[in-house]
Design a protein around this motif. Structure first.
Motif, mmCIF file in Angstrom:
data_model
loop_
_atom_site.group_PDB
_atom_site.id
_atom_site.type_symbol
_atom_site.label_atom_id
_atom_site.label_comp_id
_atom_site.label_asym_id
_atom_site.label_seq_id
_atom_site.Cartn_x
_atom_site.Cartn_y
_atom_site.Cartn_z
ATOM 1 N N ALA A 489 0.835 -1.193 0.000
ATOM 2 C CA ALA A 489 0.000 0.000 0.000
ATOM 3 C C ALA A 489 0.875 1.250 0.000
ATOM 4 O O ALA A 489 1.883 1.335 0.703
ATOM 5 C CB ALA A 489 -0.899 0.002 1.225
ATOM 6 N N TRP A 490 0.485 2.265 -0.789
ATOM 7 C CA TRP A 490 1.222 3.531 -0.837
ATOM 8 C C TRP A 490 0.258 4.668 -1.121
ATOM 9 O O TRP A 490 -0.837 4.480 -1.643
ATOM 10 C CB TRP A 490 2.326 3.501 -1.891
ATOM 11 N N LEU A 491 0.687 5.854 -0.758
ATOM 12 C CA LEU A 491 -0.136 7.037 -0.938
ATOM 13 C C LEU A 491 0.790 8.246 -1.048
ATOM 14 O O LEU A 491 1.746 8.382 -0.283
ATOM 15 C CB LEU A 491 -1.077 7.213 0.269
ATOM 16 N N GLY A 515 -4.436 13.567 -2.744
ATOM 17 C CA GLY A 515 -3.449 12.593 -3.180
ATOM 18 C C GLY A 515 -4.062 11.420 -3.927
ATOM 19 O O GLY A 515 -5.253 11.400 -4.264
ATOM 20 N N TYR A 516 -3.208 10.433 -4.148
ATOM 21 C CA TYR A 516 -3.607 9.239 -4.914
ATOM 22 C C TYR A 516 -2.759 8.070 -4.421
ATOM 23 O O TYR A 516 -1.596 8.232 -4.070
ATOM 24 C CB TYR A 516 -3.367 9.466 -6.408
ATOM 25 N N GLY A 517 -3.361 6.875 -4.428
ATOM 26 C CA GLY A 517 -2.592 5.700 -4.040
ATOM 27 C C GLY A 517 -3.479 4.549 -3.607
ATOM 28 O O GLY A 517 -4.606 4.398 -4.059
ATOM 29 N N PHE A 518 -2.935 3.731 -2.709
ATOM 30 C CA PHE A 518 -3.630 2.526 -2.237
ATOM 31 C C PHE A 518 -3.485 2.441 -0.724
ATOM 32 O O PHE A 518 -2.409 2.670 -0.176
ATOM 33 C CB PHE A 518 -3.015 1.256 -2.846
ATOM 34 N N ILE A 519 -4.579 2.066 -0.067
ATOM 35 C CA ILE A 519 -4.531 1.747 1.360
ATOM 36 C C ILE A 519 -5.127 0.364 1.543
ATOM 37 O O ILE A 519 -6.165 0.034 0.963
ATOM 38 C CB ILE A 519 -5.306 2.776 2.207
ATOM 39 N N LYS A 520 -4.453 -0.459 2.337
ATOM 40 C CA LYS A 520 -4.972 -1.810 2.618
ATOM 41 C C LYS A 520 -5.722 -1.793 3.933
ATOM 42 O O LYS A 520 -5.303 -1.183 4.907
ATOM 43 C CB LYS A 520 -3.809 -2.799 2.713
ATOM 44 N N MET A 534 -7.398 -0.972 -1.840
ATOM 45 C CA MET A 534 -8.359 -0.174 -2.582
ATOM 46 C C MET A 534 -7.625 0.505 -3.730
ATOM 47 O O MET A 534 -6.972 1.524 -3.543
ATOM 48 C CB MET A 534 -9.004 0.876 -1.682
ATOM 49 N N PRO A 535 -7.678 -0.035 -4.927
ATOM 50 C CA PRO A 535 -6.895 0.517 -6.033
ATOM 51 C C PRO A 535 -7.545 1.760 -6.624
ATOM 52 O O PRO A 535 -8.762 1.940 -6.563
ATOM 53 C CB PRO A 535 -6.883 -0.624 -7.043
ATOM 54 N N GLY A 536 -6.702 2.619 -7.208
ATOM 55 C CA GLY A 536 -7.182 3.763 -7.949
ATOM 56 C C GLY A 536 -7.937 4.765 -7.130
ATOM 57 O O GLY A 536 -8.849 5.418 -7.616
ATOM 58 N N MET A 537 -7.564 4.900 -5.876
ATOM 59 C CA MET A 537 -8.370 5.778 -5.043
ATOM 60 C C MET A 537 -7.863 7.211 -5.143
ATOM 61 O O MET A 537 -6.695 7.489 -5.364
ATOM 62 C CB MET A 537 -8.313 5.339 -3.593
ATOM 63 N N VAL A 538 -8.795 8.136 -4.992
ATOM 64 C CA VAL A 538 -8.493 9.552 -4.837
ATOM 65 C C VAL A 538 -8.666 9.884 -3.361
ATOM 66 O O VAL A 538 -9.654 9.484 -2.748
ATOM 67 C CB VAL A 538 -9.413 10.423 -5.702
ATOM 68 N N ASP A 539 -7.699 10.619 -2.830
ATOM 69 C CA ASP A 539 -7.659 10.822 -1.376
ATOM 70 C C ASP A 539 -7.705 12.307 -1.058
ATOM 71 O O ASP A 539 -7.008 13.103 -1.680
ATOM 72 C CB ASP A 539 -6.382 10.210 -0.811
#
Length: 584
Positions: A489-491, A515-520, A534-539
């Motif tokens: 996971a990265w953001l 931001g943008y990235g992935f959180i598990k 969660m792929p392709g997320m906007v944060d």
């Protein structure tokens, strides 16, 4: 008795005789002054009519009366010469010299406003600032000055006891403070150093030296304390504090005064009436040297609007660099008794970085998520067994891992900074699901007849691949096989941080970013506790922060980034974190 009685008569007779002798002399002197002033008026009328040769000839006639004139009249003649030389013959050098002679004879003379021009005014001001005993002695060396007006006869007046002429009391002359090389020129828009080495008679007596300076014939002088430098005392009329950059003077007049511990003036170098005068020229042959052990005088260049460092005095000496108290040091530094810049007591307060910082943080993630999650299951029995995949809606409180964050920021103003933040999940785990025969065949590169499948797959069947995707892979013991998948996971966020409280050591701030990235997330399900990235997320991220700085460069604190995430589902996450801060 008769002799005694006759003395009043003798005294009266002597006084009358003295008046009779002096009156013709005074009358002749007055007549010469009137005649000379009349010639000056005629010369100025000819000058106004552009008859320059006639104006010069009439001034020459007036000057020929010099031995019979008083000093104010003679000074007026020389001042008129200055006007004619500059305004008529465009000879500034001769004009300035004529003004200087006139001012040395009478420093109260003025230029007639009706005859003045900006150039004449400038040259007159330059001449006025050059007036001092040394320059006047040189200027008057070849000039015919007035002779004695009231000479007494040799031996005195008959019948009177000769009496010495009453002389005006000379003003007290204060001794010189010491050695000082007064420059005549300095480059325009350049700092001007003043350095004095005390005379041996003043050492131990003088406890304070102060220079007083003014720009362009201004009579309002500014005090400039001199500090110990080298073997003497020095100060710098600097770009910013001395205002050379602001006013760009054409001349700088100054004098120096020395005081004892009781604030009594003991000595001077120059006076307010006759100061040292330095012409600020576009080019000079030999620039003025700097103070002993100090950097040379700096040219005063304008600061770009965006260069805050320049505006704060980057040209000033920094930590452990030589300085004077009048010159000062860079921000948060003071000129110490050792003559070097050192941290001021106020700068010992922490306050945190003011230009750049790096903040690593460590914490744990918690939140809430909702997502449609595809899950595999077995349907049917025997030959009818199939691997089916259905989507299930999953929601609930979730564990968001053990993230490591890193923020890098730059201050735009003391309260506001722009930063880039990254989040990396340190808790890396696998997600498991049932493995199909098709996936098993891809892994092993074997034929379907060699694989364990339920139901079995005949590779000669044209639809073998489609059936394999619906068949469950089993081992020799008829146990279903599972597949694992991992995803780190990265953001990455861009954030703006604003300091709500910024004290000596405590800094409380709030930040907001996108931001943008992935959180598990790990959430309890019937199948166990898998991680769901969660792929392709906007944060969108907001949060508070509190930091305490032990020094201006190192601090520790806590913050809670709060993320609202939209992508393949929705998530709300917050990461209570311990923060270290490093910066300058």
């Amino acid at each position: 008795m008769k002799q005694i009685a006759s003395r009043p008569f003798v005294s009266l007779f002597s006084a009358m005789l003295l008046v009779a002798l002096l009156c013709p002399t005074l009358a002749r002197a007055q007549a010469a002054n009137v005649q000379a002033l009349g010639l000056v008026r005629q010369a100025m009328e000819a000058y106004s009519n552009l008859n320059l040769d006639q104006a010069r000839a009439q001034l020459d006639q007036a000057l020929a009366l010099a031995p019979q004139l008083d000093k104010p009249t003679l000074a007026r003649i020389h001042a008129s010469y200055g006007i004619v030389w500059i305004g008529g013959f465009t000879d500034n050098a001769k004009g300035q010299q004529s003004f200087l002679v006139g001012l040395c004879l009478d420093n109260t003379i003025l230029v007639d406003p009706l005859l003045s021009t900006p150039e004449i005014d400038m040259m007159f001001s330059l001449s006025k600032q050059q007036v001092n005993p040394a320059t006047c002695q040189t200027a008057l060396a070849g000039v015919v000055t007035p002779g004695p007006v009231t000479p007494a006869p040799v031996g005195g007046v008959p019948g009177m006891v000769p009496q010495p002429a009453e002389q005006p009391a000379a003003p007290p002359v204060e001794p010189s403070c010491g050695t000082h090389n007064a420059p005549e020129e300095q480059k325009q828009k350049t700092e001007l150093p003043i350095y004095v080495e005390l005379d041996s008679s003043m050492i131990g007596r003088v406890t304070r030296l102060t220079a007083k300076y003014a720009f362009d014939a201004n009579q309002k002088y500014t005090d400039l304390p001199l500090s110990m430098v080298g073997n003497g005392y020095g100060a710098m009329i600097s770009c910013e504090q001395g205002k050379i950059h602001e006013f760009d003077p054409k001349t700088i007049a100054y004098y120096v005064e020395g005081y004892d511990s009781q604030n009594h003036r003991l000595c001077t170098i120059g006076t307010k009436e006759m100061p040292n005068e330095v012409r600020m020229m576009p080019e000079v042959a030999i620039p003025v040297e700097g103070l002993p052990g100090m950097p040379p005088p700096k040219e005063c260049k304008p600061c770009p609007p965006w260069d805050e460092t320049c505006k704060k005095g980057a040209a000033l000496p920094g930590i452990d660099e030589p300085c004077t108290k009048s010159q000062g040091c860079q921000e948060e530094l003071v000129c110490g008794e050792s003559g070097l810049c050192e941290s001021s007591p106020e700068s010992a307060k922490t306050g945190g970085p003011s230009a750049f910082y790096i903040n690593p943080s460590f914490g744990a993630g918690f939140g809430y998520m909702t997502k449609d999650k595809p899950l595999r299951s077995i349907s049917g029995k025997g030959a009818a067994t199939k691997l089916v995949e259905k989507k299930y809606s999953i929601s609930g409180m979730a564990f968001g891992g053990l993230p490591i964050r890193l923020a890098v920021g730059f201050f735009t103003i003391p309260e506001l900074s722009i930063e880039v933040s990254g989040r990396f999940d340190a808790w890396v785990s696998s997600e498991k699901s049932l493995k199909s025969c098709y996936e098993l065949q891809l892994e092993q590169g074997g034929k379907y007849s060699d694989l364990n499948c339920k139901p079995s797959i005949n590779e000669s069947d044209p639809a073998a691949d489609e059936k394999a995707k619906q068949s469950v892979a089993i081992d020799e013991n008829n146990n279903t096989l599972m597949k694992s998948s991992t995803q780190i996971a990265w953001l990455v966020n861009a954030r703006v941080r604003y300091a709500l409280v910024s004290g000596d050591a405590l800094r409380i701030s709030a930040f907001v970013g996108i931001g943008y990235g992935f959180i598990k997330y790990r959430i309890a399900t019937n199948g166990g506790d898998p991680y769901f990235p969660m792929p392709g997320m906007v944060d969108i991220e907001v949060g508070p922060s509190i930091l305490y700085y032990f020094t201006p460069n190192v601090g520790i604190g806590a913050e809670v980034p709060i993320d609202f995430i939209v992508g393949d589902g929705f998530g709300f996450n917050f990461d209570p974190s311990l923060v270290l801060s490093f910066g300058y």
